[in-house]
Design an enzyme around this catalytic site. Structure first.
Site, PDB file in Angstrom:
ATOM      1  N   TYR A 172     -10.749   7.071 -13.624  1.00 24.33           N
ATOM      2  CA  TYR A 172     -11.086   5.866 -12.865  1.00 24.33           C
ATOM      3  C   TYR A 172     -11.880   4.888 -13.746  1.00 24.33           C
ATOM      4  O   TYR A 172     -11.518   3.720 -13.866  1.00 24.33           O
ATOM      5  CB  TYR A 172     -11.903   6.274 -11.638  1.00 24.33           C
ATOM      6  CG  TYR A 172     -12.177   5.161 -10.657  1.00 24.33           C
ATOM      7  CD1 TYR A 172     -11.148   4.591  -9.899  1.00 24.33           C
ATOM      8  CD2 TYR A 172     -13.471   4.685 -10.461  1.00 24.33           C
ATOM      9  CE1 TYR A 172     -11.412   3.584  -8.986  1.00 24.33           C
ATOM     10  CE2 TYR A 172     -13.736   3.679  -9.545  1.00 24.33           C
ATOM     11  CZ  TYR A 172     -12.704   3.129  -8.804  1.00 24.33           C
ATOM     12  OH  TYR A 172     -12.965   2.127  -7.898  1.00 24.33           O
ATOM     13  N   ASP A 178       0.852  -1.198   0.000  1.00 24.91           N
ATOM     14  CA  ASP A 178       0.000   0.000   0.000  1.00 24.91           C
ATOM     15  C   ASP A 178       0.883   1.242   0.000  1.00 24.91           C
ATOM     16  O   ASP A 178       1.921   1.279   0.666  1.00 24.91           O
ATOM     17  CB  ASP A 178      -0.905   0.002   1.243  1.00 24.91           C
ATOM     18  CG  ASP A 178      -2.165   0.838   1.018  1.00 24.91           C
ATOM     19  OD1 ASP A 178      -3.257   0.240   0.987  1.00 24.91           O
ATOM     20  OD2 ASP A 178      -2.053   2.073   0.867  1.00 24.91           O
TER      21      ASP A 178
END
Ligand code: UDP
Length: 344
Positions: free
Chosen positions: A156, A41
């Site tokens: 996106y 992450d």
């Protein structure tokens, strides 16, 4: 037996975006089931505090890295890769749209290469946003969508569409065991209060005694899935024994208007309903509801948590978070054992 699972049943699992909202729930569940989990992450939107309860678990590793710049060659082989890394809330993914697109394309390409190298199964967290502002309702997987390819959501929507294309190219060309989950609106504990999506906004506003920010008429709809149901669906899709050569919608088909959601949140928070109207953001879909026939028949999956029960849990966790001290950076004990490329 280590962590309660025999060596054959214990899998080595990589989760990109594992410190994000859904990713952290998935890390917790897979560790609880006895698997070894590596979370990758960047912490751009994910939070270390989401991993607090598992950070020192012996089967858990955290690697801080941006998937757009990560060299997967140094990673140990994995059995399964859940590829979740990407900002998912419209304000967050639009804040750095070029990075969002690169995360979807370059990041997905890197982890598909890694899956091909080590023979891992690969689950792509795709999105209902691939349907854009849909003209077909409810949305079936065969519907090809109505995305504005040049608008502010394109980074996106089109990014995830490209990621899906890449995943199936790898499946066809290299035999990667690909699964594509089209995730519809999901909510629950661990959503950031500043996430910017409607459920967390309404709850944070109601608990602070502020008016709920209603965009547009509030008659647009969404269908909200509680996070434990989503995690179960993702795990079933990954665990499906046969190749899954088509995407699978995962979401809760209970469709609500944003007005209805505002009323329900205010009632469950025990506050009078006050709303402040704001313009509808550009390209905001008017209706969204999954057809989950495929998930039902293929995975025997359907959501179990209704909206009121799920909201009650989410509100309780927001209340607790308000009273907790600011999250601290943890010394995880396992982190230093990992390559930690400089954050992006
Ligand atoms: N929305 C709203 N108030 C907010 C945030 C969002 O009315 O404070 C609306 C938004 O315009 C959209 C719906 O709620 O119609 C869901 O928005 P969200 O950002 O949660 O997710 P989306 O489904 O659009 O990705």
């Amino acid at each position: 037996m280590k962590h309660g699972k025999g060596p054959e049943a214990r899998k080595r699992i990589v989760i990109t975006g594992g410190a994000g909202f859904i990713g952290a729930h998935l890390c917790r569940r897979l560790l609880a089931e006895g698997h070894e989990v590596t979370c990758i992450d960047s912490f751009r939107t994910g939070r270390l505090s989401n991993l607090d309860p598992i950070a020192t678990h012996p089967g858990f590793r955290i690697i801080q890295a941006d998937v757009t710049r990560f060299e997967t060659v140094g990673l140990d082989p994995a059995d399964e890769i859940y590829h979740l890394a990407c900002a998912a809330s419209p304000p967050h993914y639009q804040a750095d749209p070029i990075h969002t697109m690169m995360t979807c394309v370059v990041g997905t390409a890197a982890f598909l290469d890694y899956a091909a190298r080590c023979g891992a199964r690969f689950l792509l967290a795709s999105t209902s946003e691939v349907y854009g502002d849909p003209e077909v309702h409810p949305q079936t997987e065969s519907y090809r969508g109505a995305v504005n390819p040049t608008g502010p959501r394109a980074c996106y929507d089109e990014g995830k569409r490209a990621a899906e294309a890449l995943a199936y190219d790898h499946a066809r060309a290299g035999g990667v065991g690909v699964r594509v989950a089209r995730i519809f609106n999901t909510y629950g504990p661990l959503m950031r209060a500043d996430d910017g999506r409607v459920v967390s906004n309404f709850i944070a506003q109601a608990l602070a005694g502020r008016p709920l920010t209603l965009y547009g008429t509030g008659l647009q709809t969404r269908s909200f899935c509680y996070v434990s149901d989503m995690v179960e669906g993702l795990m079933r899709l990954m665990g499906h024994p046969e190749p899954v050569l088509a995407p699978v919608n995962l979401g809760n088909p209970e469709e609500r208007t944003m007005r209805e959601l505002a009323e329900t949140v205010a009632r469950l928070c025990n506050v009078p309903l006050r709303m402040a109207q704001h313009p509808l953001p550009k390209d905001d879909p008017h209706r969204r509801c999954p057809d989950i026939s495929r998930a039902r028949s293929l995975l025997g999956w359907a959501p179990r948590v209704g909206l009121e029960a799920g909201l009650a849990e989410t509100i309780a966790s927001h209340r607790q978070a308000e009273h907790r001290a600011a999250p601290q950076i943890l010394a995880t004990g396992t982190r230093e054992a990992c390559a930690v490329p400089s954050p992006g």
